[in-house]
Write a protein that holds these residues in place. Sequence first.
Motif, PDB file in Angstrom:
ATOM      1  N   GLN A 147       0.830  -1.211   0.000  1.00 25.78           N
ATOM      2  CA  GLN A 147       0.000   0.000   0.000  1.00 25.78           C
ATOM      3  C   GLN A 147       0.863   1.260   0.000  1.00 25.78           C
ATOM      4  OE1 GLN A 147      -3.634   0.273   2.078  1.00 25.78           O
ATOM      5  NE2 GLN A 147      -3.901  -1.913   2.346  1.00 25.78           N
ATOM      6  N   LEU A 148       1.985   1.219   0.721  1.00 23.81           N
ATOM      7  CA  LEU A 148       2.859   2.393   0.763  1.00 23.81           C
ATOM      8  C   LEU A 148       3.468   2.689  -0.606  1.00 23.81           C
ATOM      9  CD1 LEU A 148       4.555   1.834   4.229  1.00 23.81           C
ATOM     10  CD2 LEU A 148       3.385   3.925   3.518  1.00 23.81           C
ATOM     11  N   VAL A 149       3.929   1.661  -1.320  1.00 22.96           N
ATOM     12  CA  VAL A 149       4.528   1.929  -2.638  1.00 22.96           C
ATOM     13  C   VAL A 149       3.456   2.327  -3.648  1.00 22.96           C
ATOM     14  CG1 VAL A 149       6.503   0.413  -2.248  1.00 22.96           C
ATOM     15  CG2 VAL A 149       4.488  -0.496  -3.399  1.00 22.96           C
ATOM     16  N   SER A 150       2.220   1.894  -3.414  1.00 23.18           N
ATOM     17  CA  SER A 150       1.135   2.280  -4.303  1.00 23.18           C
ATOM     18  C   SER A 150       0.727   3.734  -4.089  1.00 23.18           C
ATOM     19  CB  SER A 150      -0.074   1.366  -4.068  1.00 23.18           C
ATOM     20  OG  SER A 150      -1.168   1.753  -4.863  1.00 23.18           O
ATOM     21  N   ASP A 151       0.626   4.143  -2.818  1.00 16.19           N
ATOM     22  CA  ASP A 151       0.113   5.476  -2.498  1.00 16.19           C
ATOM     23  C   ASP A 151       1.207   6.526  -2.308  1.00 16.19           C
ATOM     24  OD1 ASP A 151      -2.536   4.572  -2.530  1.00 16.19           O
ATOM     25  OD2 ASP A 151      -2.490   4.029  -0.412  1.00 16.19           O
ATOM     26  N   TYR A 152       2.359   6.096  -1.789  1.00 18.44           N
ATOM     27  CA  TYR A 152       3.448   7.034  -1.485  1.00 18.44           C
ATOM     28  C   TYR A 152       4.775   6.455  -1.982  1.00 18.44           C
ATOM     29  CZ  TYR A 152      -0.233   8.672   1.644  1.00 18.44           C
ATOM     30  OH  TYR A 152      -1.430   9.111   2.149  1.00 18.44           O
ATOM     31  N   PRO A 153       4.900   6.240  -3.279  1.00 16.80           N
ATOM     32  CA  PRO A 153       6.099   5.541  -3.797  1.00 16.80           C
ATOM     33  C   PRO A 153       7.381   6.303  -3.489  1.00 16.80           C
ATOM     34  CG  PRO A 153       4.838   6.554  -5.586  1.00 16.80           C
ATOM     35  CD  PRO A 153       3.997   6.673  -4.359  1.00 16.80           C
ATOM     36  N   SER A 154       8.359   5.568  -3.019  1.00 12.65           N
ATOM     37  CA  SER A 154       9.684   6.134  -2.769  1.00 12.65           C
ATOM     38  C   SER A 154      10.693   5.000  -2.876  1.00 12.65           C
ATOM     39  CB  SER A 154       9.759   6.764  -1.376  1.00 12.65           C
ATOM     40  OG  SER A 154       9.802   5.762  -0.380  1.00 12.65           O
ATOM     41  N   PRO A 155      11.937   5.297  -3.195  1.00 15.25           N
ATOM     42  CA  PRO A 155      12.951   4.233  -3.254  1.00 15.25           C
ATOM     43  C   PRO A 155      13.059   3.443  -1.952  1.00 15.25           C
ATOM     44  CG  PRO A 155      13.796   6.242  -4.259  1.00 15.25           C
ATOM     45  CD  PRO A 155      12.481   6.599  -3.628  1.00 15.25           C
ATOM     46  N   ALA A 156      12.905   4.122  -0.815  1.00 12.22           N
ATOM     47  CA  ALA A 156      13.023   3.423   0.469  1.00 12.22           C
ATOM     48  C   ALA A 156      11.915   2.384   0.638  1.00 12.22           C
ATOM     49  CB  ALA A 156      12.980   4.431   1.617  1.00 12.22           C
ATOM     50  N   TYR A 157      10.670   2.743   0.306  1.00  6.23           N
ATOM     51  CA  TYR A 157       9.565   1.784   0.428  1.00  6.23           C
ATOM     52  C   TYR A 157       9.731   0.632  -0.562  1.00  6.23           C
ATOM     53  CZ  TYR A 157       7.035   5.216   3.319  1.00  6.23           C
ATOM     54  OH  TYR A 157       6.649   6.082   4.312  1.00  6.23           O
ATOM     55  N   TRP A 158      10.130   0.949  -1.792  1.00  4.59           N
ATOM     56  CA  TRP A 158      10.350  -0.109  -2.776  1.00  4.59           C
ATOM     57  C   TRP A 158      11.435  -1.068  -2.288  1.00  4.59           C
ATOM     58  CZ3 TRP A 158       7.272  -1.765  -6.296  1.00  4.59           C
ATOM     59  CH2 TRP A 158       6.434  -0.907  -7.016  1.00  4.59           C
ATOM     60  N   LYS A 159      12.522  -0.530  -1.781  1.00  2.78           N
ATOM     61  CA  LYS A 159      13.616  -1.387  -1.308  1.00  2.78           C
ATOM     62  C   LYS A 159      13.141  -2.275  -0.171  1.00  2.78           C
ATOM     63  CE  LYS A 159      18.331  -1.337   0.512  1.00  2.78           C
ATOM     64  NZ  LYS A 159      18.006  -2.334   1.563  1.00  2.78           N
ATOM     65  N   ASN A 160      12.424  -1.691   0.784  1.00  2.00           N
ATOM     66  CA  ASN A 160      11.926  -2.485   1.912  1.00  2.00           C
ATOM     67  C   ASN A 160      10.987  -3.586   1.442  1.00  2.00           C
ATOM     68  OD1 ASN A 160      13.367  -0.929   3.711  1.00  2.00           O
ATOM     69  ND2 ASN A 160      11.635   0.343   4.312  1.00  2.00           N
ATOM     70  N   LEU A 161      10.108  -3.258   0.494  1.00  2.00           N
ATOM     71  CA  LEU A 161       9.179  -4.262  -0.024  1.00  2.00           C
ATOM     72  C   LEU A 161       9.932  -5.401  -0.694  1.00  2.00           C
ATOM     73  CD1 LEU A 161       6.388  -5.338  -0.761  1.00  2.00           C
ATOM     74  CD2 LEU A 161       6.371  -3.783  -2.728  1.00  2.00           C
ATOM     75  N   LEU A 162      10.898  -5.072  -1.524  1.00  2.00           N
ATOM     76  CA  LEU A 162      11.640  -6.115  -2.233  1.00  2.00           C
ATOM     77  C   LEU A 162      12.483  -6.950  -1.274  1.00  2.00           C
ATOM     78  CD1 LEU A 162      12.623  -4.143  -5.443  1.00  2.00           C
ATOM     79  CD2 LEU A 162      10.830  -5.857  -5.168  1.00  2.00           C
ATOM     80  N   ASP A 163      12.990  -6.326  -0.220  1.00  2.00           N
ATOM     81  CA  ASP A 163      13.737  -7.095   0.784  1.00  2.00           C
ATOM     82  C   ASP A 163      12.824  -8.087   1.494  1.00  2.00           C
ATOM     83  OD1 ASP A 163      16.059  -5.769   0.172  1.00  2.00           O
ATOM     84  OD2 ASP A 163      15.991  -4.395   1.900  1.00  2.00           O
ATOM     85  N   VAL A 164      11.596  -7.641   1.827  1.00  2.00           N
ATOM     86  CA  VAL A 164      10.651  -8.539   2.498  1.00  2.00           C
ATOM     87  C   VAL A 164      10.288  -9.707   1.582  1.00  2.00           C
ATOM     88  CG1 VAL A 164       8.269  -8.756   3.343  1.00  2.00           C
ATOM     89  CG2 VAL A 164       9.689  -6.829   4.070  1.00  2.00           C
ATOM     90  N   VAL A 165       9.984  -9.416   0.323  1.00  2.00           N
ATOM     91  CA  VAL A 165       9.594 -10.474  -0.616  1.00  2.00           C
ATOM     92  C   VAL A 165      10.758 -11.417  -0.873  1.00  2.00           C
ATOM     93  CG1 VAL A 165       8.814 -10.951  -2.963  1.00  2.00           C
ATOM     94  CG2 VAL A 165       7.768  -9.107  -1.651  1.00  2.00           C
ATOM     95  N   ALA A 166      11.976 -10.878  -0.972  1.00  2.00           N
ATOM     96  CA  ALA A 166      13.152 -11.729  -1.176  1.00  2.00           C
ATOM     97  C   ALA A 166      13.308 -12.716  -0.028  1.00  2.00           C
ATOM     98  CB  ALA A 166      14.403 -10.870  -1.324  1.00  2.00           C
ATOM     99  N   SER A 167      13.030 -12.248   1.209  1.00  2.00           N
ATOM    100  CA  SER A 167      13.144 -13.150   2.362  1.00  2.00           C
ATOM    101  C   SER A 167      12.048 -14.206   2.350  1.00  2.00           C
ATOM    102  CB  SER A 167      13.089 -12.346   3.664  1.00  2.00           C
ATOM    103  OG  SER A 167      11.795 -11.816   3.891  1.00  2.00           O
ATOM    104  N   GLU A 168      10.923 -13.914   1.715  1.00  2.00           N
ATOM    105  CA  GLU A 168       9.814 -14.878   1.656  1.00  2.00           C
ATOM    106  C   GLU A 168      10.047 -15.953   0.595  1.00  2.00           C
ATOM    107  OE1 GLU A 168       5.690 -12.891   2.931  1.00  2.00           O
ATOM    108  OE2 GLU A 168       6.539 -11.957   1.164  1.00  2.00           O
ATOM    109  N   ILE A 169      10.636 -15.575  -0.534  1.00  2.00           N
ATOM    110  CA  ILE A 169      10.728 -16.521  -1.656  1.00  2.00           C
ATOM    111  C   ILE A 169      12.037 -17.289  -1.691  1.00  2.00           C
ATOM    112  CG2 ILE A 169       9.150 -15.139  -3.054  1.00  2.00           C
ATOM    113  CD1 ILE A 169      11.524 -14.101  -4.613  1.00  2.00           C
ATOM    114  N   GLY A 170      12.993 -16.936  -0.831  1.00  2.00           N
ATOM    115  CA  GLY A 170      14.235 -17.691  -0.784  1.00  2.00           C
ATOM    116  C   GLY A 170      15.316 -17.104  -1.676  1.00  2.00           C
ATOM    117  N   ARG A 171      16.508 -17.723  -1.630  1.00  2.00           N
ATOM    118  CA  ARG A 171      17.690 -17.147  -2.258  1.00  2.00           C
ATOM    119  C   ARG A 171      18.229 -17.991  -3.404  1.00  2.00           C
ATOM    120  NH1 ARG A 171      19.107 -12.113  -1.860  1.00  2.00           N
ATOM    121  NH2 ARG A 171      21.309 -12.687  -2.064  1.00  2.00           N
TER     122      ARG A 171
END
Length: 404
Positions: free
Chosen positions: A216-240
């Motif tokens: 929701q944050l990247v959708s409503d208030y996009p910023s590099p910091a929110y995008w990075k945090n989102l991708l870090d969370v998803v990376a931890s969910e899907i494995g390496r």
Amino acid sequence: MRRQLRLLLVAAALGSAMSVAPGAPMSGFVAEAAEQTIGAKVGAPLKAAQDLAKAGKYADALKKVAEADAMSGKTAYESFVVDDFLVFLKVKLHDYAGAAKAAEAALASGMVPAADRSQRMKTLIQLNYQAKNYEKVAALARQYEQQVGADADIGLLALQAYYLQKDFPNAQRAAKALAASARAAGKKPAENILQLWLSSAAQQKDRAGSRAALMQLVSDYPSPAYWKNLLDVVASEIGRSDRMSFEIFRLKLATGTLQSSGDYTEMAQLAIQLGLPGEAKSIMEKGFAAKVLGGSNKSREERLLNMAKAQAGQDEPTLGDNAPTPKAKAALGEAYASYGKVDKAIALYREALTSPFAEADLTRLHLGQGLLAKGDAAGARKAFAAVRDTKLVNLANIWNLVAR
């Protein structure tokens, strides 16, 4: 992240409390009574308090109200007026705990008309918040919702109260409810509500909750910091795995969060390992063009770029059209896409998807990427929406945000 809310002090009520004359009838408080009066014994100190308050002498006025409060034999109405006057003076003196105590007594007096009770309850909640009595705020907010209904300001105070008590499950629940209510009204939720949702989820190590808040944050208030945090969370969910790490890097490139020299070189190395030297060459060239590469590790980075160029020069002429299976067609399509031949890639992806095969969802993801590269955002969203694989669906949802 706390937002101080303006105290709503019920102007009509305070106006009545500031119109005191011994023995005079009172109006403005009680709809049920034809007339309410204050006797001379109580009215005299209240009148003195009124005059002092008008002169800005709030501490002196408070002493006079305390005199009235200490008198025995007060009527219920006189006690009510005293309590209301105490609310006014204690707010002026920044004694929010005292103001809250007086406001609660006034509300419990039975003197408040039904039409005024909801506003009085809001004031009481806000006073307790100012007094940092967060447990009371949360309890009163629940009572307000049961008796009156949902209110955005009260909901935010409850959310903040839960969070400040470290009651993160209830804080997350309250944040989600406020966000949903805002969207139902056709508005985007306030950023601080989504931030509190994110922080509450993170405090519980709830990755799914963190991902939902960040989406929701990247959708409503996009910023590099929110995008990075989102991708870090998803990376931890899907494995390496190499493949999943590479797909995360593609999203970083698309969202402008591929920023370090290490990111560029690692992505290029993964591309080579996955048999995509053309993409490795493109990634390294972009890194040099952005001046992210070419610093202290310039010689090593140039060697990697030259290796990618050499492999791509050997690979591209051999691609051809010989792909007998759906899996082979999908792999060939990705190879063509890595050289910028998106039309050819899209055709191969679609041909592969006419038959079921194990990598179909990954191919749907790549089809969406190809369509997006062609500027077909609607087609890309349709392809991303068709992804069902548990790991890939989160990537597809993020690509869908990129497409929007």
